[in-house]
Motif scaffolding. Structure first.
Motif, PDB file in Angstrom:
ATOM      1  N   GLY A  87       0.891  -1.161  -0.142  1.00  0.00           N
ATOM      2  CA  GLY A  87      -0.039   0.115  -0.046  1.00  0.00           C
ATOM      3  C   GLY A  87       0.908   1.381  -0.049  1.00  0.00           C
ATOM      4  O   GLY A  87       2.038   1.248   0.321  1.00  0.00           O
ATOM      5  N   ILE A  88       0.415   2.420  -0.364  1.00  0.00           N
ATOM      6  CA  ILE A  88       0.750   3.554  -0.512  1.00  0.00           C
ATOM      7  C   ILE A  88       0.002   4.441   0.170  1.00  0.00           C
ATOM      8  O   ILE A  88      -1.284   4.616   0.196  1.00  0.00           O
ATOM      9  N   ILE A  89       0.568   5.613   1.057  1.00  0.00           N
ATOM     10  CA  ILE A  89      -0.061   6.738   1.750  1.00  0.00           C
ATOM     11  C   ILE A  89       0.825   8.041   1.103  1.00  0.00           C
ATOM     12  O   ILE A  89       1.639   7.864   1.328  1.00  0.00           O
ATOM     13  N   ASP A  90      -0.354   8.810   0.678  1.00  0.00           N
ATOM     14  CA  ASP A  90       0.334   9.883   0.029  1.00  0.00           C
ATOM     15  C   ASP A  90      -0.357  11.334   0.645  1.00  0.00           C
ATOM     16  O   ASP A  90      -1.401  11.363   0.590  1.00  0.00           O
ATOM     17  N   LEU A  91       0.594  11.950   1.604  1.00  0.00           N
ATOM     18  CA  LEU A  91       0.152  13.139   2.018  1.00  0.00           C
ATOM     19  C   LEU A  91       0.460  14.285   0.982  1.00  0.00           C
ATOM     20  O   LEU A  91       1.571  14.499   0.685  1.00  0.00           O
ATOM     21  N   ILE A  92      -0.628  15.053   0.487  1.00  0.00           N
ATOM     22  CA  ILE A  92      -0.467  16.160  -0.431  1.00  0.00           C
ATOM     23  C   ILE A  92      -0.539  17.403   0.399  1.00  0.00           C
ATOM     24  O   ILE A  92      -1.314  17.788   1.013  1.00  0.00           O
ATOM     25  N   SER A  93       0.779  18.316  -0.032  1.00  0.00           N
ATOM     26  CA  SER A  93       0.618  19.755   0.557  1.00  0.00           C
ATOM     27  C   SER A  93      -0.354  20.513   0.246  1.00  0.00           C
ATOM     28  O   SER A  93      -0.927  20.551  -1.052  1.00  0.00           O
ATOM     29  N   PRO A  94      -0.810  21.653   0.975  1.00  0.00           N
ATOM     30  CA  PRO A  94      -1.634  22.841   0.461  1.00  0.00           C
ATOM     31  C   PRO A  94      -1.279  23.367  -0.997  1.00  0.00           C
ATOM     32  O   PRO A  94      -2.187  23.561  -1.634  1.00  0.00           O
ATOM     33  N   THR A  95       0.166  23.331  -0.993  1.00  0.00           N
ATOM     34  CA  THR A  95       0.585  24.091  -2.321  1.00  0.00           C
ATOM     35  C   THR A  95       0.205  23.138  -3.683  1.00  0.00           C
ATOM     36  O   THR A  95      -0.188  23.864  -4.456  1.00  0.00           O
ATOM     37  N   HIS A 100      -4.170  22.008  -8.079  1.00  0.00           N
ATOM     38  CA  HIS A 100      -5.435  21.084  -8.779  1.00  0.00           C
ATOM     39  C   HIS A 100      -6.597  21.403  -8.234  1.00  0.00           C
ATOM     40  O   HIS A 100      -7.654  20.797  -9.095  1.00  0.00           O
ATOM     41  N   TYR A 101      -7.153  21.964  -7.257  1.00  0.00           N
ATOM     42  CA  TYR A 101      -8.343  22.137  -6.716  1.00  0.00           C
ATOM     43  C   TYR A 101      -8.840  23.535  -6.611  1.00  0.00           C
ATOM     44  O   TYR A 101      -8.108  24.309  -6.118  1.00  0.00           O
ATOM     45  N   GLN A 102      -9.762  23.903  -6.736  1.00  0.00           N
ATOM     46  CA  GLN A 102     -10.785  25.271  -6.219  1.00  0.00           C
ATOM     47  C   GLN A 102     -11.405  24.938  -5.449  1.00  0.00           C
ATOM     48  O   GLN A 102     -12.843  24.431  -5.475  1.00  0.00           O
ATOM     49  N   ILE A 103     -11.199  25.225  -3.803  1.00  0.00           N
ATOM     50  CA  ILE A 103     -11.724  25.171  -2.823  1.00  0.00           C
ATOM     51  C   ILE A 103     -11.523  26.253  -1.925  1.00  0.00           C
ATOM     52  O   ILE A 103     -10.798  26.945  -2.261  1.00  0.00           O
ATOM     53  N   ASP A 104     -12.424  26.467  -0.870  1.00  0.00           N
ATOM     54  CA  ASP A 104     -12.241  27.664   0.106  1.00  0.00           C
ATOM     55  C   ASP A 104     -11.255  27.711   0.846  1.00  0.00           C
ATOM     56  O   ASP A 104     -10.578  28.893   1.088  1.00  0.00           O
ATOM     57  N   HIS A 105     -10.603  26.364   1.620  1.00  0.00           N
ATOM     58  CA  HIS A 105      -9.380  26.376   2.126  1.00  0.00           C
ATOM     59  C   HIS A 105      -8.552  25.218   1.678  1.00  0.00           C
ATOM     60  O   HIS A 105      -9.166  24.636   1.182  1.00  0.00           O
ATOM     61  N   THR A 164     -14.473  13.762   9.226  1.00  0.00           N
ATOM     62  CA  THR A 164     -16.172  14.046   9.199  1.00  0.00           C
ATOM     63  C   THR A 164     -16.640  14.416   7.786  1.00  0.00           C
ATOM     64  O   THR A 164     -15.670  15.343   7.152  1.00  0.00           O
ATOM     65  N   TYR A 165     -17.623  14.356   7.505  1.00  0.00           N
ATOM     66  CA  TYR A 165     -18.068  14.604   6.064  1.00  0.00           C
ATOM     67  C   TYR A 165     -18.311  16.022   6.254  1.00  0.00           C
ATOM     68  O   TYR A 165     -18.772  16.724   7.241  1.00  0.00           O
ATOM     69  N   LYS A 166     -17.685  16.804   5.183  1.00  0.00           N
ATOM     70  CA  LYS A 166     -17.876  18.325   5.131  1.00  0.00           C
ATOM     71  C   LYS A 166     -18.833  18.772   3.925  1.00  0.00           C
ATOM     72  O   LYS A 166     -19.653  19.633   4.370  1.00  0.00           O
ATOM     73  N   GLU A 167     -18.646  18.215   2.914  1.00  0.00           N
ATOM     74  CA  GLU A 167     -19.445  18.793   1.870  1.00  0.00           C
ATOM     75  C   GLU A 167     -19.205  17.747   0.497  1.00  0.00           C
ATOM     76  O   GLU A 167     -18.375  17.343   0.449  1.00  0.00           O
ATOM     77  N   PRO A 168     -19.967  18.367  -0.536  1.00  0.00           N
ATOM     78  CA  PRO A 168     -19.699  17.625  -1.808  1.00  0.00           C
ATOM     79  C   PRO A 168     -18.613  18.006  -2.299  1.00  0.00           C
ATOM     80  O   PRO A 168     -18.290  19.496  -2.236  1.00  0.00           O
ATOM     81  N   PHE A 169     -17.755  17.398  -2.956  1.00  0.00           N
ATOM     82  CA  PHE A 169     -16.486  17.984  -3.691  1.00  0.00           C
ATOM     83  C   PHE A 169     -16.733  18.358  -4.972  1.00  0.00           C
ATOM     84  O   PHE A 169     -16.295  19.122  -5.592  1.00  0.00           O
ATOM     85  N   ASP A 170     -17.469  17.272  -5.752  1.00  0.00           N
ATOM     86  CA  ASP A 170     -17.833  17.403  -7.209  1.00  0.00           C
ATOM     87  C   ASP A 170     -18.975  16.678  -7.417  1.00  0.00           C
ATOM     88  O   ASP A 170     -19.505  16.251  -6.192  1.00  0.00           O
ATOM     89  N   ALA A 171     -19.430  16.305  -8.697  1.00  0.00           N
ATOM     90  CA  ALA A 171     -20.235  15.680  -8.982  1.00  0.00           C
ATOM     91  C   ALA A 171     -20.509  13.966  -8.267  1.00  0.00           C
ATOM     92  O   ALA A 171     -21.705  13.445  -8.118  1.00  0.00           O
TER      93      ALA A 171
END
Length: 179
Positions: A87-95, A100-105, A164-171
């Motif tokens: 297995g692989i665990i990848d922690l992706i930085s905010p940068t 890649h994403y358009q989100i609030d934070h 915890t579930y926060k919100e829909p991310f996309d479709a």
């Protein structure tokens, strides 16, 4: 920069790319290819598919460089008895998330992948809470995850790791977070 995570139990070792892994680079490449070309593993994330050992080697090299650049922090889940990455665990930085994403934070994001043969063995259920605790103790304020709504197993793993579930991310995907 985050400190590397080293966790171990009687069956598994969670670790970053280590100097001794240079001697087994070809085996790691094969293990990664096995994981990221597995139909079961990629059922909900087909865009992560690797098509050749060359792609797997390039992926591994890129992840090692990204680790030291503070962009992605990849860790391997090694089965100690098989001496094989399962297995692989990848922690992706905010940068990277901002690119890649358009989100609030932009928290750190975590992704995890298991070989098809290792699925259903509760590996992630067992180790993800400890990994998350380690990361939060290092001062990361929050960690996000994006999961396909149909991927019930991944959702359960996240919930057991206090996401915890926060919100829909996309479709088709939802955004989960832990602090």
């Amino acid at each position: 920069m985050l400190k590397p995570i080293f966790l171990e139990n009687d069956k598994l070792l969670i670790h970053p790319f280590r100097p001794e892994d240079l001697q087994r680079f070809e085996q790691l490449t094969q293990d990664i290819f096995s994981i990221l070309s597995d139909d079961h593993t990629l059922k909900f994330i087909p865009g992560k598919r690797l098509h050749s050992l060359e792609e797997a080697a390039a992926f591994l090299k890129t992840m090692v460089i990204n680790y030291h650049a503070g962009l992605n922090y990849i860790h391997f889940i090694t089965d100690k008895q098989l001496n094989k990455v399962v297995g692989i665990i990848d922690l992706i930085s905010p940068t990277v998330a901002k690119a890649h994403y358009q989100i609030d934070h932009y928290p750190f994001f975590i992704e995890f992948y298991l070989s098809g043969f290792a699925s259903g063995c509760y590996i992630m259920t067992e180790i993800l809470p400890a990994v998350i605790d380690n990361l939060l103790r290092q001062g990361i304020p929050s960690i996000g995850a994006v999961v396909n709504r149909k991927n019930i197993a991944a959702r359960k793993v996240l919930e057991r790791a206090q996401f915890t579930y926060k919100e829909p991310f996309d479709a088709v995907q939802d955004f989960y977070e832990t602090t």
